[in-house]
Design a protein around this motif. Structure first.
Motif: not given
Length: 317
Positions: A171-173, A213-214, A218-220, A274-275
């Protein structure tokens, strides 16, 4: 335990709609593609089904989720887990109907509900609302159902990593909830994005978010990115129509708020780029009275060169 013979017969008929055999694979079916909370006739509210080797999990559960599940020939009793991204009603409003149907069909295995802080209170509230039905005992089976038999809430926080069956969840905020550092809500409430790593691919679901950015981190490396979008001009036009005397400073504040808490098409494209994800699926479409899908497509294409699909309800990926 008392039974209503007419209800029992009706529910027996419903049970015949149980899920068709599911192939061993990972799939993500988008039940509802409209950004809430206002209902529209052509798109249902946010809800999705993650299928990993036949184990079914809901990812958000907006109003109408049970109806949308029936179109998949999936009964609420077939679900194992629910992942709630945040506690806005258009993302959990359908959960009461899901649990009510599990109650009426005597599903004794509790539904596992994962979500940010407050999810435990939300689930407790739904169970309290179902207490009269539990006591009345109009289920199909012979034994009364207890609240703990229906659902168990699990609080998850930003940055958590957990394994649920064959799914590795991270998870990411995100920026859908943005509170001032000195606000009493800061750190208390969270809106989450999810990364689901399954045996054959990785799917990232942004939920509601603005640029973050978070979420980019997470999506990378995701194989599939499921992202939200807002068509800001049409939302503002609809707002001006509904509130024609809204002062300009209020309109400007609304524009700033919506663009920081949601993703404009170009922002969604930047996130996808970016991902490194080769495929982007667009859902949670927040628009005014009329959607301009061409504008959404062109905005995304200005910052992302991968495959883009603007989802419709019941699309499967």
């Amino acid at each position: 335990m008392r039974r209503n013979p007419f209800l029992t017969a009706a529910l027996a008929g419903l049970l015949s709609l149980t899920a068709l055999p599911v192939l061993a694979e990972t799939s993500f079916t988008i039940l509802g593609t409209r950004g809430g909370p206002v209902a529209v006739p052509h798109r249902s509210q946010p809800a999705n089904v993650l299928n990993v080797d036949g184990i079914l999990s809901l990812v958000d559960a907006g109003d109408g989720t049970a109806q949308q599940l029936s179109k998949m020939r999936v009964m609420p009793r077939d679900l194992e887990n629910v992942f709630i991204s945040h506690l806005h009603g258009d993302h959990f409003g359908g959960l009461l109907a899901i649990l009510a149907l599990r109650l009426q069909t005597d599903v004794v295995k509790p539904l596992q509900v994962y979500g940010p802080p407050g999810t435990d209170d939300m689930v407790a509230g739904i169970l309290a609302a179902l207490a009269p039905a539990m006591e009345a005992g109009y289920g199909v089976g012979a034994e009364p159902i207890k609240p703990e038999d229906l659902a168990v809430a699990h609080i998850i926080m930003p940055g958590d990593q957990l394994t649920v069956g064959k799914i590795e969840v991270t998870t990411a905020d995100n920026t859908h909830y943005s509170f001032a550092p000195d606000s009493p809500q800061a750190g208390k409430y969270h809106s989450l994005s999810f990364r689901f790593k399954t045996p054959d691919r990785t799917i990232v679901y942004t939920g509601d978010t603005g640029p973050s950015p978070d979420v980019e981190e997470l999506a990378k490396g995701a194989d599939l990115l499921i992202g939200e979008v807002i068509e800001l001009d049409s939302v503002i036009a609809a707002t001006r129509m509904a509130v024609p005397n809204m002062p300009d400073d209020k309109v400007n504040f609304l524009k700033k708020h919506l663009s920081e808490h949601h993703l404009l098409p170009a922002d969604l494209g930047k996130l996808a780029t970016a991902s490194g994800a080769p495929e982007l699926v667009v859902t949670h479409i927040a628009a005014g009275l009329k959607e301009d899908l061409d504008a959404i497509n062109s905005g995304i294409a200005s910052t992302y060169e991968g495959k883009v699909t603007i989802a419709n309800d019941m699309d499967k990926f």
